[in-house]
Write an enzyme that holds these catalytic residues in place. Structure first.
Site, PDB file in Angstrom:
ATOM      1  N   ALA A  63      -6.202  47.801  20.362  1.00 12.33           N
ATOM      2  CA  ALA A  63      -5.752  48.294  21.658  1.00 12.33           C
ATOM      3  C   ALA A  63      -4.596  47.448  22.200  1.00 12.33           C
ATOM      4  O   ALA A  63      -4.693  46.225  22.288  1.00 12.33           O
ATOM      5  CB  ALA A  63      -6.915  48.273  22.642  1.00 12.33           C
ATOM      6  N   GLN A 105      -2.416  51.871  19.098  1.00  7.78           N
ATOM      7  CA  GLN A 105      -3.407  52.376  20.073  1.00  7.78           C
ATOM      8  C   GLN A 105      -3.031  51.856  21.469  1.00  7.78           C
ATOM      9  O   GLN A 105      -2.915  50.644  21.671  1.00  7.78           O
ATOM     10  CB  GLN A 105      -4.822  51.913  19.717  1.00  7.78           C
ATOM     11  CG  GLN A 105      -5.860  52.616  20.603  1.00  7.78           C
ATOM     12  CD  GLN A 105      -7.266  52.084  20.437  1.00  7.78           C
ATOM     13  OE1 GLN A 105      -7.484  50.873  20.495  1.00  7.78           O
ATOM     14  NE2 GLN A 105      -8.225  52.967  20.240  1.00  7.78           N
ATOM     15  N   HIS A 171      -6.148  55.640  23.922  1.00  2.52           N
ATOM     16  CA  HIS A 171      -7.512  55.100  23.882  1.00  2.52           C
ATOM     17  C   HIS A 171      -8.320  55.652  25.054  1.00  2.52           C
ATOM     18  O   HIS A 171      -8.309  55.103  26.156  1.00  2.52           O
ATOM     19  CB  HIS A 171      -7.465  53.579  23.938  1.00  2.52           C
ATOM     20  CG  HIS A 171      -8.753  52.913  23.526  1.00  2.52           C
ATOM     21  ND1 HIS A 171      -9.932  53.606  23.381  1.00  2.52           N
ATOM     22  CD2 HIS A 171      -9.038  51.621  23.217  1.00  2.52           C
ATOM     23  CE1 HIS A 171     -10.895  52.775  23.007  1.00  2.52           C
ATOM     24  NE2 HIS A 171     -10.372  51.558  22.906  1.00  2.52           N
ATOM     25  N   ALA A 173     -11.613  55.974  24.877  1.00  7.69           N
ATOM     26  CA  ALA A 173     -13.017  55.694  24.519  1.00  7.69           C
ATOM     27  C   ALA A 173     -13.494  54.343  25.069  1.00  7.69           C
ATOM     28  O   ALA A 173     -12.812  53.683  25.843  1.00  7.69           O
ATOM     29  CB  ALA A 173     -13.143  55.717  22.995  1.00  7.69           C
ATOM     30  N   ASN A 174     -14.693  53.985  24.628  1.00  6.15           N
ATOM     31  CA  ASN A 174     -15.249  52.624  24.763  1.00  6.15           C
ATOM     32  C   ASN A 174     -15.257  52.057  26.179  1.00  6.15           C
ATOM     33  O   ASN A 174     -15.047  50.858  26.379  1.00  6.15           O
ATOM     34  CB  ASN A 174     -14.509  51.651  23.819  1.00  6.15           C
ATOM     35  CG  ASN A 174     -14.685  52.044  22.358  1.00  6.15           C
ATOM     36  OD1 ASN A 174     -15.399  52.995  22.061  1.00  6.15           O
ATOM     37  ND2 ASN A 174     -14.039  51.326  21.451  1.00  6.15           N
ATOM     38  N   TYR A 176     -13.183  52.175  28.625  1.00  5.91           N
ATOM     39  CA  TYR A 176     -11.946  51.712  29.263  1.00  5.91           C
ATOM     40  C   TYR A 176     -11.473  52.754  30.286  1.00  5.91           C
ATOM     41  O   TYR A 176     -12.166  53.731  30.562  1.00  5.91           O
ATOM     42  CB  TYR A 176     -10.906  51.360  28.193  1.00  5.91           C
ATOM     43  CG  TYR A 176     -11.387  50.228  27.319  1.00  5.91           C
ATOM     44  CD1 TYR A 176     -11.761  49.005  27.882  1.00  5.91           C
ATOM     45  CD2 TYR A 176     -11.547  50.393  25.947  1.00  5.91           C
ATOM     46  CE1 TYR A 176     -12.255  47.967  27.088  1.00  5.91           C
ATOM     47  CE2 TYR A 176     -12.037  49.360  25.144  1.00  5.91           C
ATOM     48  CZ  TYR A 176     -12.395  48.151  25.733  1.00  5.91           C
ATOM     49  OH  TYR A 176     -12.890  47.131  24.956  1.00  5.91           O
TER      50      TYR A 176
HETATM   51  C1  LIG Z   1     -13.194  43.099  15.939  1.00  5.47           C
HETATM   52  C2  LIG Z   1     -13.264  44.481  16.477  1.00  5.47           C
HETATM   53  C3  LIG Z   1     -12.356  44.901  17.437  1.00  5.47           C
HETATM   54  C4  LIG Z   1     -12.374  46.210  17.903  1.00  5.47           C
HETATM   55  N1  LIG Z   1     -11.393  46.617  18.776  1.00  5.47           N
HETATM   56  C5  LIG Z   1     -11.279  47.933  19.081  1.00  5.47           C
HETATM   57  C6  LIG Z   1     -10.120  48.426  19.762  1.00  5.47           C
HETATM   58  O1  LIG Z   1      -9.191  47.690  20.068  1.00  5.47           O
HETATM   59  N2  LIG Z   1     -10.062  49.749  20.035  1.00  5.47           N
HETATM   60  C7  LIG Z   1     -11.070  50.618  19.676  1.00  5.47           C
HETATM   61  O2  LIG Z   1     -10.956  51.824  19.952  1.00  5.47           O
HETATM   62  N3  LIG Z   1     -12.156  50.185  19.017  1.00  5.47           N
HETATM   63  C8  LIG Z   1     -12.272  48.886  18.679  1.00  5.47           C
HETATM   64  N4  LIG Z   1     -13.321  48.450  17.896  1.00  5.47           N
HETATM   65  C9  LIG Z   1     -14.299  49.452  17.365  1.00  5.47           C
HETATM   66  C10 LIG Z   1     -13.839  49.941  15.988  1.00  5.47           C
HETATM   67  O3  LIG Z   1     -12.636  50.677  16.094  1.00  5.47           O
HETATM   68  C11 LIG Z   1     -14.886  50.835  15.298  1.00  5.47           C
HETATM   69  O4  LIG Z   1     -15.142  51.971  16.088  1.00  5.47           O
HETATM   70  C12 LIG Z   1     -16.200  50.109  15.042  1.00  5.47           C
HETATM   71  O5  LIG Z   1     -15.970  48.790  14.528  1.00  5.47           O
HETATM   72  C13 LIG Z   1     -17.101  50.901  14.095  1.00  5.47           C
HETATM   73  O6  LIG Z   1     -16.610  51.004  12.803  1.00  5.47           O
HETATM   74  P1  LIG Z   1     -17.105  50.028  11.618  1.00  5.47           P
HETATM   75  O7  LIG Z   1     -18.594  50.126  11.543  1.00  5.47           O
HETATM   76  O8  LIG Z   1     -16.425  50.557  10.388  1.00  5.47           O
HETATM   77  O9  LIG Z   1     -16.643  48.636  11.953  1.00  5.47           O
HETATM   78  C14 LIG Z   1     -13.344  47.126  17.435  1.00  5.47           C
HETATM   79  C15 LIG Z   1     -14.269  46.701  16.476  1.00  5.47           C
HETATM   80  C16 LIG Z   1     -14.231  45.400  15.974  1.00  5.47           C
HETATM   81  C17 LIG Z   1     -15.175  45.022  14.879  1.00  5.47           C
END
Ligand SMILES: Cc1cc2nc3c(=O)[nH]c(=O)nc-3n(C[C@H](O)[C@H](O)[C@H](O)COP(=O)(O)O)c2cc1C
Length: 386
Positions: A63, A105, A171, A173-174, A176
């Site tokens: 992000a 992103q 972005h 999601a999550n 924000y």
């Molecule tokens: C270190 C880390 C940083 C992340 N930062 C973001 C981010 O900046 N934006 C976002 O949409 N998701 C972020 N996520 C979530 C990941 O995009 C992803 O949805 C999540 O890790 C699940 O996938 P995985 O099981 O393959 O890791 C982050 C995940 C991790 C592990």
């Protein structure tokens, strides 16, 4: 490569920007390497991406905040002035060095801007609610400030395209800011931006419109995607349901988006178990996993990118039963050669264990520090000392 994996290498045509050459994506991940003074990418970011340039055809940055002093962490990327374009072009170059597509992103963390709040005393939100999980008060955005955020999303997109990125992902999601506006829990406004279900969609829609307008004016081939958390439900607290998301997705896809990216399919928790493309919806009459419900609903209008605990070649192949593109986070951190190993018929050597491989992984020191502090990120074996 074994014949059974051929589906992972089938191309998909995007509406803009050509085709995806394979079904792999690298999830957006903040890797805590940006320059704390400016939010610009550092040499660590560039090396990290160079090392992952063959991981997937669709590579996403973590992000990138679109305004100054709104970030969640001091080492998160930010882009809010034209003079940062030059250094971002080095990041784009690294991401594209093996022919993959570079997508930035773009994000406003809203109330989650803890570091921005530490610097300025303000973290912005749709409504000035005393959130029980925050240690600081939030500041409600005025109507004009909301429009400025919309504009700044567009400006960040333009800057990324000028830097040579192939496109952006909004972005949404999550938890924000975009999600905060969509959530009935976080948005208690009574103006254009809230007060009814329809109005709670306005911020997501306006940001998408602006980004599409500005991005395509800069580059008619710009790829624009949108990331959504399909549900916001924590026990009794319902921000929005999967059925609500389907309505928003419909509105968003009336516009000219190129892909939809699903995040946190089990309720939007940023923690363990939240990430599985096989997660079942928590509310509504759906009997199929969230990802599949959305894939069927989207019905081929755009590719659906899914993620969550895809850790092996077999998982990636299986994921294509639930979405069109298998996106990986932890696997990209642990084994950047994931796809190359499948191609070389060596998929059994894919591993999720960082320990003993760190010399070769170009993982930023800040990422390892954050893992060591343990803030509920998905498990990466060997990254945390047990
Ligand atoms: C270190 C880390 C940083 C992340 N930062 C973001 C981010 O900046 N934006 C976002 O949409 N998701 C972020 N996520 C979530 C990941 O995009 C992803 O949805 C999540 O890790 C699940 O996938 P995985 O099981 O393959 O890791 C982050 C995940 C991790 C592990």
């Amino acid at each position: 490569m074994k014949e059974k994996y051929a589906a992972l290498f089938e191309a998909i045509e995007l509406k803009h920007g050509g085709q995806l050459k394979n079904r792999f994506a690298m999830c957006p991940m903040v890797v805590f390497a940006a320059d704390p003074a400016t939010g610009r990418p550092t040499e660590e970011d560039i090396k990290y991406f160079e090392r992952r340039s063959k991981f997937a055809d669709l590579l996403l940055t973590g992000a990138i905040t679109i305004q100054e002093n709104i970030q969640g962490h001091p080492k998160q990327l930010a882009l809010y002035t034209d003079d940062a374009i030059e250094v971002y072009s080095k990041l784009a170059e690294a991401m594209k060095s093996n022919g993959s597509k570079a997508i930035g992103q773009i994000q406003h963390p809203g109330r989650e801007g803890a570091y921005g709040c530490y610097v300025t005393g303000k973290a912005y939100a749709p409504s000035a609610i005393a959130f029980p999980f925050l240690q600081y008060k939030v500041t409600e955005l005025t109507e004009d400030e909301v429009w400025q955020v919309v504009k700044d999303f567009g400006l960040a997109a333009r800057r990324l395209l000028k830097a040579g990125f192939d496109g952006v992902e909004i972005h949404g999601a999550n938890h924000y800011l975009i999600q905060q506006f969509f959530s009935s829990y976080s948005n208690q406004r009574e103006d254009y931006w809230g007060g009814s279900f329809e109005k709670r969609m306005n911020f997501a829609i306006e940001v998408t419109k602006e980004v599409l307008k500005v991005a395509r004016a800069e580059n008619p081939d710009a790829i624009v995607g949108y990331r959504i958390s399909p549900e916001e439900i924590h026990g009794e607290m319902v921000g929005y349901t999967l059925d609500d998301s389907l309505k928003l997705i419909d509105k968003l896809l009336e516009q000219d988006l190129d892909f939809l990216d699903l995040s946190s399919a089990a309720g939007g928790n940023f923690g363990k178990d939240a990430y599985t493309y096989k997660a079942m919806p928590q509310k509504g009459d759906h009997t199929e996993p969230v990802s599949l419900v959305i894939k069927n609903f989207v019905g081929g209008r755009v590719p659906v990118v899914i993620s969550g605990t895809i850790r092996s070649a077999a998982d990636a192949l299986d994921a294509l039963n639930y979405g069109d593109v298998a996106s990986m986070g932890v696997a990209a951190l642990s084994d950047p050669d994931f796809k190359e190993k499948i191609l070389a018929d060596k998929e059994e050597t894919i591993h999720m264990n960082v320990k003993g491989h760190t010399d070769d992984l170009e993982l930023p020191a800040g990422l390892i520090e954050v893992y060591t502090a343990g803030i509920g990120l998905p498990q990466v074996e060997g990254l945390i000392e047990k």
